[in-house]
Write an enzyme that holds these catalytic residues in place. Structure first.
Site, PDB file in Angstrom:
ATOM      1  N   LYS A 137      42.838  36.566  46.022  1.00 35.48           N
ATOM      2  CA  LYS A 137      41.560  36.161  46.621  1.00 35.48           C
ATOM      3  C   LYS A 137      41.432  36.663  48.062  1.00 35.48           C
ATOM      4  O   LYS A 137      42.405  37.107  48.674  1.00 35.48           O
ATOM      5  CB  LYS A 137      41.422  34.635  46.566  1.00 35.48           C
ATOM      6  CG  LYS A 137      41.315  34.098  45.142  1.00 35.48           C
ATOM      7  CD  LYS A 137      40.034  34.560  44.471  1.00 35.48           C
ATOM      8  CE  LYS A 137      39.742  33.872  43.148  1.00 35.48           C
ATOM      9  NZ  LYS A 137      40.331  34.516  41.972  1.00 35.48           N
TER      10      LYS A 137
HETATM   11  C1  LIG Z   1      35.613  32.103  39.290  1.00 39.13           C
HETATM   12  C2  LIG Z   1      36.930  31.410  39.398  1.00 39.13           C
HETATM   13  N1  LIG Z   1      36.957  30.072  39.301  1.00 39.13           N
HETATM   14  C3  LIG Z   1      38.102  29.385  39.397  1.00 39.13           C
HETATM   15  C4  LIG Z   1      39.308  30.029  39.604  1.00 39.13           C
HETATM   16  C5  LIG Z   1      40.558  29.232  39.649  1.00 39.13           C
HETATM   17  O1  LIG Z   1      41.193  29.336  40.873  1.00 39.13           O
HETATM   18  P1  LIG Z   1      42.689  28.788  41.042  1.00 39.13           P
HETATM   19  O2  LIG Z   1      43.597  29.805  40.455  1.00 39.13           O
HETATM   20  O3  LIG Z   1      42.830  28.642  42.525  1.00 39.13           O
HETATM   21  O4  LIG Z   1      42.743  27.480  40.336  1.00 39.13           O
HETATM   22  C6  LIG Z   1      39.330  31.418  39.727  1.00 39.13           C
HETATM   23  C7  LIG Z   1      40.612  32.112  39.958  1.00 39.13           C
HETATM   24  O5  LIG Z   1      40.879  33.205  39.618  1.00 39.13           O
HETATM   25  C8  LIG Z   1      38.116  32.132  39.616  1.00 39.13           C
HETATM   26  O6  LIG Z   1      38.093  33.469  39.717  1.00 39.13           O
END
Ligand SMILES: Cc1ncc(COP(=O)(O)O)c(C=O)c1O
Length: 384
Positions: free
Chosen positions: A188
């Site tokens: 990210k």
């Molecule tokens: C659009 C979206 N939502 C939620 C997430 C979930 O993030 P995390 O891995 O921090 O839980 C991601 C992660 O890749 C994502 O791209």
């Protein structure tokens, strides 16, 4: 200074963490509190200031942020939450973790974002919330969505995993949603390996989120360190989603170069766009007027059933690629659990069959953009 190395000739992503992050971690290690404490509080303040919201709560993931947001808003068993099938599975699994049922609405053909004009038709008496995703860094139409949500008494929990920096018509993530959820996952724009945050302008909701992120306990290890041991209570049921000082320390120096890195990615996107505009079978999501794109990912859409062949070709040239995303309602779990089938959300499915994310990160060399563009031109011109 740590320098990241990759075996891929043209890597999909490389983080830019180095000496500032190592120094910040060393500072934490010279302190007895490794878990949630002073660095987390500092990061929360800095993140809230950046987004111009009053409250930020640092967590271990965006998935946890979505789950906790819905739980804190009282959403659970028997409720429905509207979202998009063109996203990472975590948007929907966060909803499912709250006990609610995800209800998908198809997306806009031009952007891949939740089609706000279709949302009203999906609202039932069980609907409690909408979870829009600001896909790739382009914000959904939050003004229109807020108007619908207010008319039906629904909450909005923004999945802003791709969109720390973006805006639309001057609106930032977290400004019109009841909460906005962020990811600091390894690839990210801000990263500490794994991490997340939820922001809100509602002080009471923030208090609840703080309680729910740590078992529902009303004191934490940092309180014990500051004040000495005191009996604590568990006024409510909670989960274990608290960010630690090491994660927060890694994030703090990155806040200082967040906008600089954003502008570097915007410049890269412009370079890609000038190189890719006339390749057969290749198109791109449109950036809607009024949007300041956060440029998290750089996807292209490959038509003519060529996407998977192009993946193979690029990978054979040692060029890193990803698919963000295949429409999630067609994944086995969602088919088996909710009975979704092909044809249910045709626009998301079409985008899901065409999507290809190209290498994209702030310090990506210009020659790599050229190599990717040359290879795409070669593969697709041959097949035209
Ligand atoms: C659009 C979206 N939502 C939620 C997430 C979930 O993030 P995390 O891995 O921090 O839980 C991601 C992660 O890749 C994502 O791209």
């Amino acid at each position: 200074m740590a320098t990241v190395v990759s075996k891929t000739k043209v890597p999909f992503f490389l983080h830019d963490l180095g000496q500032p992050e190592l120094d910040a971690i060393a500072e934490v290690l010279a302190n007895p509190i490794l878990t949630t404490g002073e660095w987390v509080a500092r990061f929360e303040q800095r993140f809230a200031d950046y987004l111009k919201v009053s409250q930020a709560i640092a967590l271990t993931s965006c998935t946890g942020a979505i789950h906790l947001s819905l739980a804190a808003l009282g959403i659970g068993e028997g409720d429905e939450v509207i979202t998009t099938p063109m996203t990472f599975i975590a948007t929907a699994t966060g909803i499912i973790q709250s006990g609610a049922r995800p209800v998908f609405v198809d997306v806009e053909a031009e952007t891949g974002n939740l089609d706000v004009s279709r949302v009203e038709a999906a609202i039932t008496e069980r609907t409690r919330a909408i979870v829009p995703v600001h896909l790739y860094g382009q914000m959904c139409d939050m003004r229109a969505l807020r108007e619908i949500a207010d008319r039906y008494g629904l909450f909005i929990v923004e999945d802003a995993a791709h969109c720390v920096e973006g805006r639309r018509d001057g609106v930032r993530p977290g400004e019109l949603g009841d909460t906005a959820c962020f990811s600091f996952y390894a690839t990210k724009n801000l990263t500490c390996g794994e991490g997340g945050a939820v922001v809100t302008n509602d002080r009471q909701l923030a208090e609840k989120l703080r309680l729910l992120r740590l078992h529902g306990m009303n004191k934490n290890a940092n309180d014990r360190h500051r004040e000495g041991y005191q009996h604590w209570d568990m006024p409510t049921f909670g989960w274990k989603y608290n960010m630690d000082n090491l994660q927060a320390a890694m994030l703090l120096p990155q806040m200082e170069r967040l906008d600089e890195n954003w502008h570097k990615r915007a410049e890269l996107a412009r370079t890609y766009e000038t190189r890719l505009w006339d390749i057969p079978h290749l198109s791109r999501p449109v950036t809607v007027p009024g949007v300041d794109h956060a440029w998290h990912l750089f996807p292209v859409w490959i038509g003519g059933n060529q996407r998977d062949r192009v993946i193979e070709k690029l990978q054979s040239q040692n060029i890193g690629v990803m698919v963000n995303y295949r429409a999630i309602h067609l994944l086995t779990y969602f088919r088996d659990t909710f009975g979704f089938r092909e044809g249910d959300f045709p626009i998301a499915e079409k985008i899901g069959d065409a999507n290809l994310s190209l290498p994209f990160y702030p310090n990506m060399p210009r020659e790599h953009v050229d190599q990717v563009a040359d290879e795409l031109t070669r593969v697709l011109e041959r097949s035209a």
